[in-house]
Enzyme design. Structure first.
Site, PDB file in Angstrom:
ATOM      1  N   LYS A  19       0.847  -1.202   0.000  1.00  0.00           N
ATOM      2  CA  LYS A  19       0.000   0.000   0.000  1.00  0.00           C
ATOM      3  C   LYS A  19       0.879   1.248   0.000  1.00  0.00           C
ATOM      4  CE  LYS A  19      -0.372  -0.159   5.062  1.00  0.00           C
ATOM      5  NZ  LYS A  19      -1.226  -0.636   6.187  1.00  0.00           N
ATOM      6  N   TYR A  25      18.289  28.852   8.222  1.00  0.00           N
ATOM      7  CA  TYR A  25      17.081  29.550   8.677  1.00  0.00           C
ATOM      8  C   TYR A  25      17.001  29.590  10.197  1.00  0.00           C
ATOM      9  CZ  TYR A  25      14.872  29.663   4.064  1.00  0.00           C
ATOM     10  OH  TYR A  25      14.567  29.919   2.758  1.00  0.00           O
ATOM     11  N   MET A  46      13.883  23.798   2.245  1.00  0.00           N
ATOM     12  CA  MET A  46      12.999  23.108   1.297  1.00  0.00           C
ATOM     13  C   MET A  46      13.795  22.238   0.319  1.00  0.00           C
ATOM     14  SD  MET A  46      10.203  24.660  -1.377  1.00  0.00           S
ATOM     15  CE  MET A  46       9.088  25.358  -0.185  1.00  0.00           C
TER      16      MET A  46
HETATM   17  C1  PLP Z   1      -0.467  -1.645   6.860  1.00  0.00           C
HETATM   18  C2  PLP Z   1      -0.998  -2.886   7.402  1.00  0.00           C
HETATM   19  C3  PLP Z   1      -0.154  -3.961   7.680  1.00  0.00           C
HETATM   20  C4  PLP Z   1       1.348  -3.882   7.577  1.00  0.00           C
HETATM   21  O1  PLP Z   1       1.843  -3.346   8.781  1.00  0.00           O
HETATM   22  P1  PLP Z   1       3.410  -3.217   9.057  1.00  0.00           P
HETATM   23  O2  PLP Z   1       3.474  -2.715  10.441  1.00  0.00           O
HETATM   24  O3  PLP Z   1       3.943  -2.226   8.072  1.00  0.00           O
HETATM   25  O4  PLP Z   1       3.986  -4.571   8.858  1.00  0.00           O
HETATM   26  C5  PLP Z   1      -0.736  -5.148   8.096  1.00  0.00           C
HETATM   27  N1  PLP Z   1      -2.074  -5.255   8.261  1.00  0.00           N
HETATM   28  C6  PLP Z   1      -2.907  -4.231   8.026  1.00  0.00           C
HETATM   29  C7  PLP Z   1      -4.371  -4.419   8.228  1.00  0.00           C
HETATM   30  C8  PLP Z   1      -2.406  -3.009   7.595  1.00  0.00           C
HETATM   31  O5  PLP Z   1      -3.235  -1.992   7.379  1.00  0.00           O
END
Ligand code: PLP
Length: 352
Positions: free
Chosen positions: A33, A250, A298
């Site tokens: 994801k 900065y 930046m």
């Molecule tokens: C993002 C997610 C994971 C992965 O989690 P990590 O801590 O990155 O291993 C697993 N299960 C669900 C439901 C998630 O949303």
């Protein structure tokens, strides 16, 4: 050309997948994801396609992108659909939707399916964010089980504190899950990266590895079983010597104490480097550890050069092999997940 590069080591990704799968046992979803936590979802999925039991994403758009690029492995939608109409696409692309709420369940049962669907039924075992409460779980399970369109059900839950030293709440979540699943047949999935590494009892039929797949320990610090997938590197493109008591950057937040060689490097918060990481955050200049001085701008950061550095043209690693992503995240008061997801504007180069 601006020298900022995100080098993605796909061989390290494969190594981590295999390592995590061995630790978990059974099957493992590679969580890709959020553009594979900033690493590039399509490239990462292709690199894992012959190894991975499946992939997991947050939304159907991410899944369809993988399908369009030829990924045929199972893909789980971890949050399910966001509107009922998406079930048509779930069906067409043969995705495995999570069902986390009553409306998702009802819409799934109402949909006319061309192919029987594998459903990931989520239990809220204590995180209190999504999923069916334990006392409603069997009813949701039974409703799905009785439907001819449902091929099989994976019972799953997610932990809130598996990355913390305190173990009580994860143990309670495991217990709540097991109790509510009594008598419900089928596969199970509990472990994210942290649980997979710290709770063998949470390793069931399917693991779900995200952050550890990219080589970052979910506990902070390092884990020598994992190899860091991303190396964010740039170059020193400016150099000067400052007298003692000179302010840098900065807000004049840093003053030199002695005569100091200062390097200017091409990376800044517009590239996703966290602005909160300022003076003393480690960087590696030509493989020697040094530090940022002054605030992150930046597009640029100022770093301390030592006598071993050439200066102009030196390679600077923001994180990767010498500087660990968790060091940068800690310096910025955040977690590796957020830092990795934010990387942008860099040139992505992939190594097999
Ligand atoms: C993002 C997610 C994971 C992965 O989690 P990590 O801590 O990155 O291993 C697993 N299960 C669900 C439901 C998630 O949303």
């Amino acid at each position: 050309m601006r020298p900022l590069q995100a080098q993605i080591r796909l061989d390290h990704l494969r190594h981590n997948y295999q390592t995590l799968k061995n630790i978990h046992g059974n099957k493992l979803l590679a969580v890709v994801k959020a553009n594979a936590y900033g690493h590039g979802a399509v490239r990462c999925a292709h690199a894992l396609a012959d190894l991975a039991d499946g992939f997991a994403v947050a939304a159907i758009e991410e899944a369809i992108e993988l399908r369009k690029h030829g990924i045929t492995n199972p893909i789980v939608l971890l949050e399910g659909v966001f509107e009922a109409a998406e079930y048509g696409l779930v069906d067409e692309h043969r995705l495995w939707p999570a069902v986390c709420s009553q409306w998702q369940l009802e819409a799934l049962l109402k949909h006319t399916w061309q192919h029987p669907v594998k459903v990931w039924l989520k239990m809220d075992s204590g995180m209190h964010r999504a999923g069916f409460f334990p006392h409603n779980y069997a009813a949701a399970y039974t409703a799905l089980k009785q439907s001819a369109c449902v091929d099989s059900i994976v019972k799953f839950t997610h932990f809130s504190c598996a990355d913390e030293a305190e173990r009580g709440s994860t143990e309670m979540q495991i217990e709540a899950f097991d109790l509510a699943c009594e008598g419900l047949e089928g596969e199970e999935s509990m472990a994210n990266s942290a649980a997979l590494l710290a709770y063998p009892e949470a390793c069931r039929d399917w693991g779900r590895a995200g952050i550890a797949l990219y080589g970052a320990s979910p506990f902070g610090g390092t884990d020598e079983r994992l190899k860091s997938v991303m190396r964010l590197v740039t170059e020193v493109f400016g150099e000067r010597v400052l007298q003692p008591h000179s302010p840098v950057g900065y807000g004049a937040s840093f003053y030199t104490k002695k005569s100091t060689r200062v390097g200017l490097i091409a990376c800044g918060y517009a590239d996703g480097y966290p602005r909160a990481a300022s003076t003393d955050t480690p960087v590696a200049i030509g493989n020697h550890r040094s530090r940022i001085i002054g605030r992150v701008s930046m597009d640029m950061i100022t770093v301390e050069l030592d006598p071993s550095n050439e200066g102009l043209g030196d390679e600077v690693e923001l994180w990767g092999d010498v500087v660990h992503i968790n060091e940068v995240a800690a310096a910025a008061g955040t977690i590796a997940y957020e830092v990795l997801c934010n990387v942008k504007r860099a040139k992505f180069t992939y190594f097999e």
